[in-house]
Design a protein around this motif. Structure first.
Motif, PDB file in Angstrom:
ATOM      1  N   THR A  53      -1.285  -8.259  -2.931  1.00  0.00           N
ATOM      2  CA  THR A  53      -0.378  -7.154  -2.608  1.00  0.00           C
ATOM      3  C   THR A  53      -0.664  -6.605  -1.217  1.00  0.00           C
ATOM      4  N   SER A  54      -1.926  -6.444  -0.879  1.00  0.00           N
ATOM      5  CA  SER A  54      -2.254  -5.905   0.440  1.00  0.00           C
ATOM      6  C   SER A  54      -1.864  -6.878   1.550  1.00  0.00           C
ATOM      7  N   LEU A  82       1.928  -6.548   1.927  1.00  0.00           N
ATOM      8  CA  LEU A  82       2.229  -5.335   2.693  1.00  0.00           C
ATOM      9  C   LEU A  82       1.957  -5.552   4.177  1.00  0.00           C
ATOM     10  N   ASN A  83       0.855  -6.191   4.475  1.00  0.00           N
ATOM     11  CA  ASN A  83       0.497  -6.445   5.868  1.00  0.00           C
ATOM     12  C   ASN A  83       1.504  -7.385   6.536  1.00  0.00           C
ATOM     13  N   ASN A 132       4.577  -5.416   7.289  1.00  0.00           N
ATOM     14  CA  ASN A 132       4.319  -4.506   8.408  1.00  0.00           C
ATOM     15  C   ASN A 132       4.289  -5.240   9.737  1.00  0.00           C
ATOM     16  N   ILE A 157       2.824   2.570  -4.416  1.00  0.00           N
ATOM     17  CA  ILE A 157       2.949   1.557  -3.371  1.00  0.00           C
ATOM     18  C   ILE A 157       3.979   1.952  -2.323  1.00  0.00           C
ATOM     19  N   GLU A 194       3.229   2.173   1.619  1.00  0.00           N
ATOM     20  CA  GLU A 194       3.981   1.402   2.608  1.00  0.00           C
ATOM     21  C   GLU A 194       4.574   2.302   3.685  1.00  0.00           C
ATOM     22  N   LEU A 243       1.811   3.089   6.046  1.00  0.00           N
ATOM     23  CA  LEU A 243       1.492   1.920   6.860  1.00  0.00           C
ATOM     24  C   LEU A 243       2.554   1.683   7.937  1.00  0.00           C
ATOM     25  N   LEU A 244       3.812   1.936   7.615  1.00  0.00           N
ATOM     26  CA  LEU A 244       4.886   1.785   8.604  1.00  0.00           C
ATOM     27  C   LEU A 244       4.764   2.827   9.715  1.00  0.00           C
TER      28      LEU A 244
END
Length: 176
Positions: free
Chosen positions: A15-16, A19-20, A23, A71, A75, A78-79
């Protein structure tokens, strides 16, 4: 960031990494837009803006990131972080090219940028992994980011508008 999310947020590695990846795609799409914005408002202003934003919002972003419950919130944070980095990195290449005269531009950029990125960027994974373990504060990688944003802010305020910054370089190099 995937390692940080996996180790300290207990998010599964798949999952990470997803997400990365998302991104990084967002970052790649944002770079040209930030480059256009840099052309409109100026490179120096955009670099200063992004450095100040990173300086003041790195710790709150890490705090919120490490305390995010779902999540989607994770996210979004992170964005925001990726947007700050894209704002800086979009105008940085053109800014660095304008710092040096044509005669020494390639050498100066290769040495100066190469060494600085090796120190700051090369040590970043190590710092982001071991600072939380050493300090017992999972938000401590933000301090590392904040330290390395103070340096360009200092440079931009003290040395950039100095007309004698390249007094040691010949203004009209002799052609062979």
């Amino acid at each position: 960031m995937p390692t940080h999310l996996n180790m300290f947020k207990q998010l599964d590695l798949l999952t990470s990494i997803k997400l990365n990846t998302f991104n990084l795609c967002f970052y790649a799409a944002l770079l040209p837009m930030m480059g256009i914005l840099s052309d409109i408002i100026g490179k120096n202003k955009l670099i200063l803006f992004s450095c100040f934003m990173m300086l003041f919002f790195s710790y709150p972003l890490y705090f919120l990131l490490n305390n995010a419950e779902n999540i989607i919130t994770l996210e979004i944070l992170l964005l925001i972080n990726v947007s700050l980095v894209a704002t800086l990195n979009a105008s940085l290449p053109a800014f660095l090219c304008e710092l040096f005269p044509n005669t020494v531009r390639a050498t100066s950029m290769a040495i100066g940028f190469g060494i600085s990125i090796s120190i700051a960027g090369g040590m970043a994974p190590l710092a982001c992994l071991y600072l939380p373990l050493l300090t017992n504060n999972i938000n401590s990688p933000a301090i590392y980011i904040m330290i390395f944003t103070v340096i360009p802010i200092y440079f931009l305020f003290t040395h950039l508008n100095n007309p004698k910054r390249f007094k040691y370089l010949p203004s009209n190099p002799q052609k062979a």
